[in-house]
Each structure stands twice: as structure tokens, then as C-alpha cells.
Design a protein around this motif. Structure first.
Motif, PDB file in Angstrom:
ATOM      1  N   ALA A  81      -2.545  55.109  57.900  1.00 31.02           N
ATOM      2  CA  ALA A  81      -1.313  55.076  58.036  1.00 31.02           C
ATOM      3  C   ALA A  81      -0.171  54.755  56.768  1.00 31.02           C
ATOM      4  O   ALA A  81       0.768  55.431  56.522  1.00 31.02           O
ATOM      5  CB  ALA A  81      -0.745  53.827  59.112  1.00 31.02           C
ATOM      6  N   THR A 121       1.065  47.125  55.322  1.00 32.26           N
ATOM      7  CA  THR A 121       0.514  47.793  56.327  1.00 32.26           C
ATOM      8  C   THR A 121      -1.036  47.675  56.137  1.00 32.26           C
ATOM      9  O   THR A 121      -1.627  48.024  54.848  1.00 32.26           O
ATOM     10  CB  THR A 121       0.858  49.589  55.996  1.00 32.26           C
ATOM     11  OG1 THR A 121       2.068  49.493  56.330  1.00 32.26           O
ATOM     12  CG2 THR A 121      -0.015  50.170  56.945  1.00 32.26           C
ATOM     13  N   LYS A 122      -1.753  47.451  56.958  1.00 30.89           N
ATOM     14  CA  LYS A 122      -3.498  47.340  56.985  1.00 30.89           C
ATOM     15  C   LYS A 122      -4.309  48.524  57.291  1.00 30.89           C
ATOM     16  O   LYS A 122      -5.224  48.784  56.662  1.00 30.89           O
ATOM     17  CB  LYS A 122      -3.757  46.484  58.001  1.00 30.89           C
ATOM     18  CG  LYS A 122      -3.139  44.902  57.829  1.00 30.89           C
ATOM     19  CD  LYS A 122      -3.363  44.257  56.447  1.00 30.89           C
ATOM     20  CE  LYS A 122      -2.734  42.973  56.222  1.00 30.89           C
ATOM     21  NZ  LYS A 122      -3.071  42.211  54.783  1.00 30.89           N
ATOM     22  N   ASP A 123      -3.430  49.505  57.949  1.00 36.23           N
ATOM     23  CA  ASP A 123      -4.205  50.795  58.261  1.00 36.23           C
ATOM     24  C   ASP A 123      -3.912  51.638  57.328  1.00 36.23           C
ATOM     25  O   ASP A 123      -3.081  52.136  56.742  1.00 36.23           O
ATOM     26  CB  ASP A 123      -3.488  51.609  59.573  1.00 36.23           C
ATOM     27  CG  ASP A 123      -4.231  52.873  60.087  1.00 36.23           C
ATOM     28  OD1 ASP A 123      -5.075  52.978  59.400  1.00 36.23           O
ATOM     29  OD2 ASP A 123      -3.631  53.067  61.125  1.00 36.23           O
ATOM     30  N   GLN A 124      -5.234  51.963  56.775  1.00 35.45           N
ATOM     31  CA  GLN A 124      -5.046  52.616  55.604  1.00 35.45           C
ATOM     32  C   GLN A 124      -4.931  54.147  55.660  1.00 35.45           C
ATOM     33  O   GLN A 124      -4.006  54.858  54.852  1.00 35.45           O
ATOM     34  CB  GLN A 124      -6.666  53.101  54.839  1.00 35.45           C
ATOM     35  CG  GLN A 124      -7.332  51.494  54.518  1.00 35.45           C
ATOM     36  CD  GLN A 124      -8.567  51.792  53.978  1.00 35.45           C
ATOM     37  OE1 GLN A 124      -9.273  52.774  54.034  1.00 35.45           O
ATOM     38  NE2 GLN A 124      -9.122  50.737  53.529  1.00 35.45           N
TER      39      GLN A 124
END
Length: 559
Positions: free
Chosen positions: A305, A300-303
Motif C-alpha cells: 500500500a 503506513t506499515k503495508d509495504q
């Protein structure tokens, strides 16, 4: 001389030591008379030389000389006593004659004699003795109470009555014989010798009766011992079979229980392992899902999330501790195997000890038989002694029965041949030594084997008694008895080879089953006076086919 002798009593001419009529009388310085041999023996056993009667002591041992006057006086006194008609009492005459004495003169009905004349050597009744009381010449004859076989009681040399007996030479004497040829011997009156000999016979009879009683008691004790042994053997076998059967049953139960327990334990262990493996597989599935989730979250790249979806409180699923489960079944199996081996080893050791104790008697018998076999001798059978219905082999080592006719009974046979018993003797006799031989009897149903004296009865039936001169065992179908005691079983079972051992000087004859080294029977305390010969009797077909031979075989020494 005769009148002076009549004044003497027998006590005055007796030796104070032996209490018998003086023999070679000698006188001590103190005036007492003794037999030379009695006084010499007395002084030889004493430290001080003194008179046995008055105890007078002599500094030097007197030089004894036979008193010829007293010696002649004693001889004449004995002769006077012996020829006196009054010494023949009615009881003694009955003993001497043994029956009523009849008159030798009577021609019709012979009357009982009342007197016998030593000069006429004739016995007379009341009528015919009358001339001896009337005629002057006959009055000088010596009349005694009736004697049977009067000529046998008169000295052939001196024509005098045999009234004395010589202890040394064991012969009857008249007075002249006693004084001339037996003066230095122990001579006594016939009545006294008779009583002495009778006493000796009484003593001998008592000893014989005691020996008979001892042997009867021995036979009875042996019978009781055999009966008790049979009972005890039967009980021991029954108890052993019962206990060993129970032990085998317990071992079988233990085996069944052991197998069942081991198999159930193995099954339970396997089920436990299967459950553990199932749980591990579930944990593996859960761990694999966790791995996928963790990888997705990691990418996951979205911090925002990432942080919102980060698991809480633990990243890892709940699983069991693997170190809490151990499977050491092989160690338990090894322990059980060791325990089992130890128990079996102990049981085997006990069985070995039991077998050793059981076999000790056999080992002892083997050693005994091996010792006896060193006295083996070469035995050949004597055809001159064989019953006509027996056939001997050319090498004279075998004998068998043949069913022939009775024509042989009319033939002139060797006097050494057995005419009743189907027997044969060995050619060689043995005297004062030990010897041993073996005989194969195979599957014969009846036979007799032992040793016999040279004088054993050959003609007619041989009486089965301890005095028959035959020491043998008799086999009948499945039991043994001795020849001298028919009907008394001494051993049960069959044998194929018999060893016979004789200890002549030791008075023992023993029979062994060679194959098992078992003693069949022993004759003990025997007394032998003659040579002993091997005795073989193959018997007839009374108990079935019995034509197989008895074979004298080379001794097979026990190993």
C-alpha cells in the motif's frame, strides 16, 4: 612840447610786447623800447638774450634802466589824448552820462545841454554857452560834450577831468594824479578801461549763463532721473511680484504633485504586498495539507500500500520562489528625501543670493551713514531767532508751533527774529568744516529742515529760490521737495528721524532717513561764503494736526 607831441602817434609809444602804452620804458642797445616788466619777463623765459623786435643777440644781459624822457613823453601823450575834447564821442558820452544832460542855467523850461565846462563845472545849452565863445576869459576854459554829474567826473584835488584809470588801484585819475602818484602803475584811458571792464563783465556773464544752463540741465536731468527711477522701480516691483508669485505657485503645484505621487506609490506598494501575502497564505495551507499526507503515508506499515500510494512525480506541492519578491520601499523613500533636500537647498541658496543682492544697497547706505555720523555736533536752538509763534523747550532741543494770536506783530522784536517763516536757527554757526546732526520729526504732517546762512532774510517772506541762503527739504504729507524748488518732488514716503550732513568745503548738504539709512536728497556743488546755521521750521496746521515738536536728538550711531 604839445606841438611835438601832436606829431607822435599812439603806435609810437606802444610796447611791442603788451601792445599797451609804455609803462616804465627801457631801451635795448639796439634802440628798441619796451615796458620794463614786459622785457624782463620775456628774457626770463628765453634761453638766449635777444631783442624781441630785431632779434639782435646780446652776449651779456643788458642792465636795464628806466628811460625817464620816454616815460614822461608817454605820460604827457596820454594826458594830451585824455584832455582833447574830441575823444568824447557822442556814443561814449551816452554811455558815461546814461541820460540826456540838461542846461544848468535855464530857469523856465530847461533845454538840452550842448557843452559842459570843466572849469565852471556847469553844462550849457546853445544860448547859455555863447559867452564861452565870446568872452576872452571864458575862451580859455575847456569845453567838452555834455556830461551829467560833472562834479563827480572832476578830480577833487587838481580840479581836472578824470580821464584815466589805474588798473592797479582800480581808481579814476586826472593827468596830474597819473604822473605824480601812479607813474609806475598800469594807467589807461577811461574809454579803454571801460571797454576792458565791459569785456570782463561780458566774459563773467557768459560764465554765469553757462553755470545757469548747466544747473538747469542738471535739475532737468535729475527730474528725468527721478521719473525714470520711479517707472523702473514700479516695473521691477511688478515683475518681481509676478515672477515670485509664479514661483510660489509652481512650488505649491510641485508640493501637491509630490504628495499625490508619493501617496499613490505607497498605496500601490501596499496593494502589491497584500497580494503577495495572500498568495503566501494559500501556499501555507497547501503545504500544511501536504504535511498531513506525508505523515499519514510515513505511518503506513503495508509495504504494498505504501508504494502504491507514494506520490508521483514530486512529494512537494508547486510554490513560488520567495527570493523573487523584494520590498525595498524604505530605500526609495530615502532617495526621494535626499533629492528633495538637495533641490530645496539649491532653491534656498538662490533666494539667499537674491536677498543679498537686494540688501547690498542698504548695507552700503548704512556704511555711508555710519561714516557721516562721526561728525556729529551738539546743536542748541537760538531763542532770539525764533518766530513769536514758536515754543522752545528749556534745554533748547525742541521747537513746536503754538496757535497764538497776531498781537505779537505790534511788538518790538529782536532784529534776528523770523517774522514770516515759523523758523528758528541753531545758536552755533559752522564755517569750513564737516558737521552732522539728527532731528526727530515723528508723525508730523509738515516740516522744513536744513541749514541757512547768517544773513538769511528774517523779515517778511523768504523767496524760494537757489539764492535765498537756505538749503532745506520741505515735507508735505507724504512727499518731499526742496525749499528752493517748490513743486518738484524729490522723495516719496514718510520718515521719523532725519540726519543732516554738511560738507562746507565740499559744497554738499545731504539728508538721510536714519531708520533705513536711505538718502532723501543732496545739494551738491554749493558755494558758501558765510557761516551755516541749523534751520528748523515745524510749520503750522495747514495739512492737519501738526503740533508735535521737532526734536534735536542724540546721534544714534548705525551698527
Amino acid at each position: 612840447m604839445a606841438s611835438s607831441l601832436n606829431l607822435l602817434s599812439e603806435e609810437q609809444l606802444l610796447c611791442p610786447i603788451c601792445l599797451d602804452t609804455l609803462n616804465k620804458p627801457v631801451s635795448t642797445p639796439c634802440g628798441h623800447n619796451f615796458c620794463l616788466s614786459c622785457l624782463t619777463s620775456y628774457w626770463n623765459n628765453e634761453t638766449v638774450c635777444q631783442c624781441p623786435v630785431c632779434k639782435e643777440t646780446f652776449e651779456r644781459r643788458p642792465n636795464l634802466k628806466v628811460n625817464t624822457f620816454i616815460s614822461e613823453l608817454a605820460s604827457q601823450f596820454m594826458l594830451l589824448q585824455a584832455t582833447d575834447a574830441h575823444i568824447w564821442s557822442p556814443d561814449q558820452l551816452k554811455i558815461t552820462s546814461g541820460s540826456v544832460v540838461l542846461c544848468d542855467i535855464c530857469t523856465d523850461t530847461r533845454q538840452e545841454a550842448v557843452k559842459s565846462c570843466l572849469e565852471c563845472l556847469t553844462s550849457y545849452c546853445n544860448v547859455h554857452v555863447e559867452p564861452h565863445h565870446r568872452a576872452a576869459g571864458l575862451k580859455r576854459h575847456t569845453l567838452v560834450d555834455p556830461l551829467a554829474s560833472l562834479e563827480d567826473k572832476i578830480c577833487k584835488e587838481h580840479n581836472q577831468l578824470l580821464t584815466l584809470f589805474c588798473r592797479n588801484d582800480k581808481v579814476l585819475l586826472c593827468g596830474i594824479c597819473a604822473s605824480s602818484h601812479h607813474a609806475s602803475h598800469g594807467v589807461v584811458l577811461v574809454q579803454r578801461a571801460y571797454q576792458e571792464m565791459k569785456d570782463l563783465l561780458g566774459d563773467a556773464e557768459a560764465i554765469v549763463q553757462q553755470m545757469i544752463q548747466e544747473r538747469q540741465q542738471k535739475v532737468q536731468a535729475m527730474k528725468e532721473s527721478v521719473k525714470q527711477s520711479k517707472r523702473e522701480t514700479k516695473d521691477v516691483i511688478a515683475n518681481a511680484v509676478q515672477e515670485l508669485t509664479a514661483l510660489v505657485s509652481e512650488v505649491q503645484k510641485s508640493q501637491t504633485k509630490f504628495v499625490k505621487v508619493i501617496e499613490e506609490k505607497q498605496k500601490a506598494e501596499e496593494e502589491e504586498v497584500d497580494g503577495f501575502i495572500g498568495n503566501i497564505k494559500q501556499e501555507l495551507t497547501e503545504l500544511q495539507r501536504t504535511t498531513v499526507k506525508l505523515r499519514e503515508l510515513k505511518e503506513t506499515k503495508d509495504q504494498f500500500a505504501f508504494l502504491q500510494n507514494f506520490p508521483h512525480p514530486s512529494l512537494l506541492p508547486h510554490v513560488r520562489d520567495l527570493s523573487s519578491f523584494r520590498f525595498n520601499r524604505h530605500l526609495e523613500i530615502q532617495h526621494i528625501q535626499k533629492s528633495l533636500s538637495s533641490c530645496v537647498s539649491q532653491l534656498q541658496s538662490l533666494l539667499n543670493k537674491f536677498n543679498t543682492e537686494v540688501n547690498e544697497s542698504y548695507v552700503s547706505n548704512v556704511a555711508t551713514l555710519r561714516y557721516l555720523q562721526q561728525y556729529d555736533v551738539n546743536i542748541l536752538l537760538d531763542p532770539d531767532t525764533a518766530h513769536p509763534l514758536l515754543i522752545l523747550s528749556e534745554d533748547r532741543k525742541q521747537v513746536r508751533y503754538s496757535m497764538g494770536s497776531g498781537l505779537w506783530a505790534n511788538q518790538n522784536m529782536n532784529p534776528n527774529t523770523f517774522t514770516e517763516h515759523l523758523a528758528v536757527l541753531g545758536q552755533r554757526g559752522f564755517l569750513s568744516r564737516k558737521f552732522y546732526f539728527e532731528v526727530s520729526v515723528g508723525q508730523k504732517t509738515e516740516w522744513c529742515l536744513g541749514v541757512a546762512t547768517a544773513s538769511v532774510q528774517r523779515r517778511g517772506a523768504l523767496v524760494r529760490s537757489p539764492n535765498s541762503g537756505l538749503w532745506a527739504i520741505w515735507f508735505l504729507e507724504d512727499k518731499f521737495e526742496t525749499f528752493c524748488c517748490p513743486g518738484m518732488t524729490v522723495f516719496l514716503g514718510k520718515v521719523e528721524k532725519v540726519g543732516v550732513f554738511v560738507d562746507y568745503d565740499g559744497g554738499q548738504i545731504s539728508f538721510y532717513d536714519v531708520q533705513t539709512a536711505t538718502l532723501i536728497y543732496s545739494f551738491t556743488e554749493c558755494i558758501f561764503f558765510e557761516e551755516l546755521y541749523p534751520y528748523l521750521n515745524p510749520c503750522d496746521n495747514e495739512y492737519g494736526s501738526n503740533l508735535d515738536p521737532m526734536v534735536i536728538v542724540p546721534v544714534s550711531h548705525m551698527e
